[in-house]
Design a protein around this motif. Sequence first.
Motif, short mmCIF file in Angstrom:
data_model
loop_
_atom_site.label_atom_id
_atom_site.label_comp_id
_atom_site.label_asym_id
_atom_site.label_seq_id
_atom_site.Cartn_x
_atom_site.Cartn_y
_atom_site.Cartn_z
N HIS A 24 125.11 53.31 84.47
CA HIS A 24 124.44 54.07 83.38
C HIS A 24 123.09 53.10 83.09
O HIS A 24 122.01 53.57 83.07
N LEU A 25 123.47 51.73 82.66
CA LEU A 25 122.43 50.79 82.15
C LEU A 25 121.48 50.68 83.34
O LEU A 25 120.08 50.39 82.98
N ALA A 26 122.02 50.33 84.56
CA ALA A 26 121.11 50.12 85.73
C ALA A 26 120.18 51.33 85.78
O ALA A 26 118.92 51.23 86.20
N ARG A 27 120.70 52.49 85.96
CA ARG A 27 119.73 53.56 86.04
C ARG A 27 118.75 53.92 85.09
O ARG A 27 117.50 54.24 85.21
N SER A 28 119.51 53.71 83.73
CA SER A 28 118.32 54.11 82.61
C SER A 28 117.51 52.75 82.30
O SER A 28 116.06 53.15 81.73
N TYR A 29 117.82 51.63 82.32
CA TYR A 29 117.07 50.44 82.11
C TYR A 29 116.55 49.55 83.09
O TYR A 29 115.55 48.82 82.98
N GLY A 30 117.03 49.82 84.27
CA GLY A 30 116.71 48.84 85.33
C GLY A 30 116.87 47.46 84.88
O GLY A 30 118.01 47.17 84.61
N MET A 31 116.01 46.64 85.27
CA MET A 31 116.22 45.17 85.14
C MET A 31 116.30 44.95 83.51
O MET A 31 117.01 43.83 83.24
N HIS A 32 116.07 45.77 82.43
CA HIS A 32 115.94 45.44 81.19
C HIS A 32 117.59 45.90 80.81
O HIS A 32 117.73 45.39 79.57
N ALA A 33 118.49 46.36 81.60
CA ALA A 33 119.81 46.41 81.30
C ALA A 33 120.34 45.26 80.77
O ALA A 33 121.25 44.98 79.84
N PHE A 34 120.13 44.07 81.32
CA PHE A 34 120.41 42.78 80.75
C PHE A 34 120.05 42.61 79.36
O PHE A 34 120.68 41.91 78.60
N GLU A 35 118.59 42.58 78.98
CA GLU A 35 118.29 42.65 77.72
C GLU A 35 118.95 43.54 76.74
O GLU A 35 119.40 43.42 75.58
N VAL A 36 119.47 44.65 76.98
CA VAL A 36 120.09 45.54 76.50
C VAL A 36 121.61 44.94 75.97
O VAL A 36 121.99 44.93 74.88
N CYS A 37 122.21 44.28 77.07
CA CYS A 37 123.59 43.84 76.93
C CYS A 37 123.48 42.83 75.84
O CYS A 37 124.41 42.35 75.12
N ARG A 38 122.27 41.97 76.19
CA ARG A 38 122.12 40.61 75.43
C ARG A 38 122.15 40.81 73.69
O ARG A 38 122.31 40.04 72.99
N LEU A 39 121.52 41.94 73.59
CA LEU A 39 121.06 42.30 71.96
C LEU A 39 122.87 42.62 71.16
O LEU A 39 122.77 42.29 70.16
#
Length: 80
Positions: A24-39
Amino acid sequence: VGYNRNVPIQLVQEFGITQESAEHLARSYGMHAFEVCRLASSTSKTSPSKCGNLLIDGYPYLECEIEYACKHEMAFTVAD
Protein backbone atom coordinates in the motif's frame (compact mmCIF):
# COMPACT_ATOMS: atom_id res chain seq x y z
CA VAL A 1 12.59 8.71 -9.20
CA GLY A 2 14.62 5.80 -7.90
CA TYR A 3 11.58 3.53 -7.49
CA ASN A 4 11.98 -0.18 -8.01
CA ARG A 5 9.78 -3.19 -7.46
CA ASN A 6 11.70 -4.16 -4.33
CA VAL A 7 10.40 -1.18 -2.34
CA PRO A 8 7.71 -3.21 -0.52
CA ILE A 9 10.31 -5.85 0.43
CA GLN A 10 12.69 -3.18 1.69
CA LEU A 11 9.90 -1.60 3.77
CA VAL A 12 9.09 -4.95 5.38
CA GLN A 13 12.75 -5.59 6.16
CA GLU A 14 13.59 -2.10 7.46
CA PHE A 15 10.41 -1.24 9.35
CA GLY A 16 8.81 -4.60 10.17
CA ILE A 17 5.44 -3.75 8.62
CA THR A 18 3.16 -6.28 6.97
CA GLN A 19 3.47 -7.08 3.29
CA GLU A 20 0.01 -5.57 2.71
CA SER A 21 0.96 -2.27 4.36
CA ALA A 22 4.27 -2.20 2.49
CA GLU A 23 2.55 -2.70 -0.87
CA HIS A 24 0.00 0.00 0.00
CA LEU A 25 2.73 2.49 0.96
CA ALA A 26 4.78 1.71 -2.16
CA ARG A 27 1.72 2.20 -4.41
CA SER A 28 0.60 5.37 -2.65
CA TYR A 29 3.91 7.11 -1.95
CA GLY A 30 6.54 5.42 -4.13
CA MET A 31 10.03 6.13 -2.80
CA HIS A 32 8.53 8.58 -0.31
CA ALA A 33 7.15 5.55 1.56
CA PHE A 34 10.42 5.45 3.49
CA GLU A 35 9.86 9.05 4.62
CA VAL A 36 6.34 8.15 5.73
CA CYS A 37 7.67 5.32 7.89
CA ARG A 38 10.51 7.38 9.33
CA LEU A 39 7.99 9.88 10.72
CA ALA A 40 6.49 7.23 12.95
CA SER A 41 7.50 5.78 16.20
CA SER A 42 5.85 2.64 17.49
CA THR A 43 3.17 3.63 19.97
CA SER A 44 2.48 0.12 21.15
CA LYS A 45 4.97 -1.88 23.17
CA THR A 46 3.54 -5.04 21.65
CA SER A 47 3.80 -3.77 18.07
CA PRO A 48 6.79 -5.24 16.21
CA SER A 49 6.53 -2.47 13.60
CA LYS A 50 8.92 0.47 13.64
CA CYS A 51 6.40 2.32 11.50
CA GLY A 52 3.62 2.74 14.04
CA ASN A 53 0.27 1.05 14.29
CA LEU A 54 -2.51 0.23 11.88
CA LEU A 55 -5.33 2.77 11.82
CA ILE A 56 -7.95 0.01 11.65
CA ASP A 57 -7.34 -3.71 11.92
CA GLY A 58 -7.84 -5.47 8.61
CA TYR A 59 -6.74 -2.49 6.49
CA PRO A 60 -3.18 -1.60 5.40
CA TYR A 61 -3.34 2.07 6.44
CA LEU A 62 -0.85 3.23 9.10
CA GLU A 63 -1.03 6.04 11.66
CA CYS A 64 2.15 7.58 10.24
CA GLU A 65 0.30 8.37 7.00
CA ILE A 66 -1.80 10.97 8.82
CA GLU A 67 1.24 12.92 9.96
CA TYR A 68 2.81 12.67 6.50
CA ALA A 69 -0.38 13.92 4.84
CA CYS A 70 -0.57 16.91 7.18
CA LYS A 71 3.09 17.86 6.81
CA HIS A 72 3.67 17.10 3.12
CA GLU A 73 0.34 16.97 1.33
CA MET A 74 -1.42 20.02 2.79
CA ALA A 75 -4.13 17.97 4.48
CA PHE A 76 -6.03 19.94 7.13
CA THR A 77 -9.28 18.02 7.56
CA VAL A 78 -10.33 14.38 7.41
CA ALA A 79 -11.86 15.01 3.98
CA ASP A 80 -8.50 16.16 2.66
